[in-house]
Motif scaffolding. Structure first.
Motif, PDB file in Angstrom:
ATOM      1  N   ARG A 138      46.006  46.061  44.934  1.00  0.00           N
ATOM      2  CA  ARG A 138      45.673  44.630  44.964  1.00  0.00           C
ATOM      3  C   ARG A 138      46.979  43.863  44.894  1.00  0.00           C
ATOM      4  O   ARG A 138      47.766  44.034  43.967  1.00  0.00           O
ATOM      5  CB  ARG A 138      44.772  44.279  43.772  1.00  0.00           C
ATOM      6  CG  ARG A 138      44.378  42.816  43.673  1.00  0.00           C
ATOM      7  CD  ARG A 138      43.431  42.428  44.795  1.00  0.00           C
ATOM      8  NE  ARG A 138      42.759  41.175  44.508  1.00  0.00           N
ATOM      9  CZ  ARG A 138      43.292  39.973  44.705  1.00  0.00           C
ATOM     10  NH1 ARG A 138      44.511  39.862  45.199  1.00  0.00           N
ATOM     11  NH2 ARG A 138      42.593  38.888  44.434  1.00  0.00           N
ATOM     12  N   LYS A 183      40.750  46.265  36.435  1.00  0.00           N
ATOM     13  CA  LYS A 183      39.535  46.917  35.931  1.00  0.00           C
ATOM     14  C   LYS A 183      38.819  47.731  36.997  1.00  0.00           C
ATOM     15  O   LYS A 183      37.908  48.496  36.676  1.00  0.00           O
ATOM     16  CB  LYS A 183      38.590  45.855  35.363  1.00  0.00           C
ATOM     17  CG  LYS A 183      38.126  44.819  36.370  1.00  0.00           C
ATOM     18  CD  LYS A 183      37.236  43.793  35.702  1.00  0.00           C
ATOM     19  CE  LYS A 183      36.772  42.727  36.690  1.00  0.00           C
ATOM     20  NZ  LYS A 183      35.906  41.713  36.032  1.00  0.00           N
ATOM     21  N   TYR A 184      39.216  47.570  38.250  1.00  0.00           N
ATOM     22  CA  TYR A 184      38.625  48.363  39.335  1.00  0.00           C
ATOM     23  C   TYR A 184      39.531  49.523  39.737  1.00  0.00           C
ATOM     24  O   TYR A 184      39.367  50.111  40.797  1.00  0.00           O
ATOM     25  CB  TYR A 184      38.365  47.472  40.553  1.00  0.00           C
ATOM     26  CG  TYR A 184      37.497  46.270  40.248  1.00  0.00           C
ATOM     27  CD1 TYR A 184      36.144  46.419  39.975  1.00  0.00           C
ATOM     28  CD2 TYR A 184      38.056  44.989  40.215  1.00  0.00           C
ATOM     29  CE1 TYR A 184      35.351  45.310  39.691  1.00  0.00           C
ATOM     30  CE2 TYR A 184      37.261  43.878  39.931  1.00  0.00           C
ATOM     31  CZ  TYR A 184      35.923  44.058  39.669  1.00  0.00           C
ATOM     32  OH  TYR A 184      35.131  42.955  39.379  1.00  0.00           O
ATOM     33  N   ASP A 185      40.509  49.872  38.878  1.00  0.00           N
ATOM     34  CA  ASP A 185      41.458  50.966  39.117  1.00  0.00           C
ATOM     35  C   ASP A 185      42.320  50.733  40.353  1.00  0.00           C
ATOM     36  O   ASP A 185      42.777  51.672  40.998  1.00  0.00           O
ATOM     37  CB  ASP A 185      40.727  52.312  39.245  1.00  0.00           C
ATOM     38  CG  ASP A 185      40.191  52.802  37.909  1.00  0.00           C
ATOM     39  OD1 ASP A 185      40.784  52.439  36.874  1.00  0.00           O
ATOM     40  OD2 ASP A 185      39.194  53.528  37.898  1.00  0.00           O
ATOM     41  N   ARG A 186      42.552  49.481  40.693  1.00  0.00           N
ATOM     42  CA  ARG A 186      43.446  49.175  41.803  1.00  0.00           C
ATOM     43  C   ARG A 186      44.847  48.910  41.258  1.00  0.00           C
ATOM     44  O   ARG A 186      45.009  48.210  40.255  1.00  0.00           O
ATOM     45  CB  ARG A 186      42.951  47.954  42.578  1.00  0.00           C
ATOM     46  CG  ARG A 186      41.597  48.152  43.238  1.00  0.00           C
ATOM     47  CD  ARG A 186      41.133  46.895  43.944  1.00  0.00           C
ATOM     48  NE  ARG A 186      40.992  45.760  43.044  1.00  0.00           N
ATOM     49  CZ  ARG A 186      40.528  44.567  43.392  1.00  0.00           C
ATOM     50  NH1 ARG A 186      40.156  44.347  44.645  1.00  0.00           N
ATOM     51  NH2 ARG A 186      40.435  43.592  42.500  1.00  0.00           N
TER      52      ARG A 186
END
Length: 361
Positions: A138, A183-186
């Motif tokens: 990201r 929080k989305y493991d990006r």
């Protein structure tokens, strides 16, 4: 039950309890995303059933890193290799080989890494290969319009811009901020293409609609300056604002600046006014000339002797003056008096007309 039977039962129970250890089965507890949990008695991590996430680790060091990231137990901060019980699980590679390569795979905050594009998702997301590992990334600090789950205005333009740039340049990523992943493991990172900060370039193109601020980032001021430049230039998302400003500016000019026809009308009006002024001056001159003529006639009629002194013969009416009183009376009443009042009326008319002309001016 006889006494003998009771004694035999007690002996058998005692023997069984002595043979089987009390800690033969470890309690599984609440497992984390890796398929294991901490034993509260001694903070040992028990990997009961490794998940795909746990299997992604190629050695014990990587596994410990994953445990610290995905397990919130207080024991995680002090976890070492000696306190990890794999319960028979073995890594897919030899520990010796993986230790030398996996150390390079682990990213650190505030570091720069060369990257290769694997997949371009949209304007602010892409997947990069860094040291042989894929990271969905990201882009830090910017938020572009959506073009995947939903189509927002300029979402496709933002996606095309990022994909075109990333596919045609040397990519370097720089980690920054309070954490490596969201929080989305990006992976969260600044992206450079051929030495240019991509977040800054796409913002200048007017394809960034907002910022997300979950910490203090290194290049915030550059991105904010690029946003001001895009708005001032009216590009991308802000082109409509520029068009609205131009329309308002043109409308203001139309109100303030007179049109060509208005200028002509104003010129005509000014010429007419000037003509009236000239006419007024001419009328004033003619009025003055009329008054002067009337005064001259009056002098000739009323002061004939004054005219003789100047060598001017009196008019016929003065020549009719006689020494006979009754003749003079007849001449005075009907003729002289009439002429006097006639001249007086003319004089008054000229004076009134002159006053009106002055008032109009």
């Amino acid at each position: 039950m006889t006494r003998k039977t009771s004694i035999i039962t007690i002996i058998i129970t005692f023997i069984l309890m002595s043979i089987l250890p009390f800690q033969a089965w470890a309690h599984n507890g609440s497992r984390d995303e890796l398929g294991g949990h901490f034993r509260s008695a001694d903070c040992v991590y028990l990997l009961h059933e490794p998940t795909e996430l746990a299997k992604s680790a190629t050695n014990i060091s990587e596994l410990i890193t994953l445990i610290k990231k995905h397990n919130s137990n207080s024991c995680a901060s002090e976890l070492t290799e000696s306190k990890v019980d794999l319960e028979g699980y073995t890594f897919s590679k030899m520990a010796v080989d993986s230790t030398s390569t996996s150390t390079n795979n682990l990213l650190e905050l505030g570091k720069t890494y060369d990257a290769t594009l694997e997949k371009c998702t949209d304007g602010d997301t892409a997947t990069f290969s860094i040291n042989g590992t894929s990271y969905k990334t990201r882009f830090l600090y910017i938020d572009t319009p959506e073009s995947t789950n939903q189509q927002e205005p300029y979402g496709k333009e933002a996606s095309d811009f990022s994909c075109s740039v990333l596919q045609n340049g040397q990519i370097t990523i720089e980690t920054d901020g309070p954490s490596l992943f969201d929080k989305y493991d990006r992976l969260l990172a600044w992206v450079f293409v051929d030495g240019k900060l991509h977040q800054e370039e796409i913002t200048k193109a007017g394809l960034v609609e907002d910022f997300y601020d979950y910490g203090t980032y290194k290049y915030e001021t550059r991105i904010e300056a690029a946003m001001l430049e895009a708005k001032a230039g009216g590009v991308g998302l802000y082109s409509e604002n520029k068009e609205a400003e131009n329309i308002q500016e043109n409308a203001t000019k139309e109100v303030v600046a007179p049109t060509h026809s208005e200028k002509n009308d104003a010129s005509k009006e000014e010429n007419l006014t000037q003509g009236h002024r000239i006419e007024s001056k001419q009328n004033s001159g003619s009025s003055a000339l009329g008054i002067f003529a009337i005064a001259t006639v009056l002098l000739f009629f009323m002061f004939p002797r004054f005219s003789r002194k100047r060598g001017i013969e009196p008019l016929l009416i003065h020549k009719m003056w006689t020494k006979n009183l009754w003749v003079n009376a007849l001449l005075l009443i009907p003729i002289y008096t009439a002429l006097f009042f006639l001249v007086l009326v003319l004089l008054l008319v000229e004076v009134i007309r002159l006053i009106k002309l002055k008032a109009q001016e």
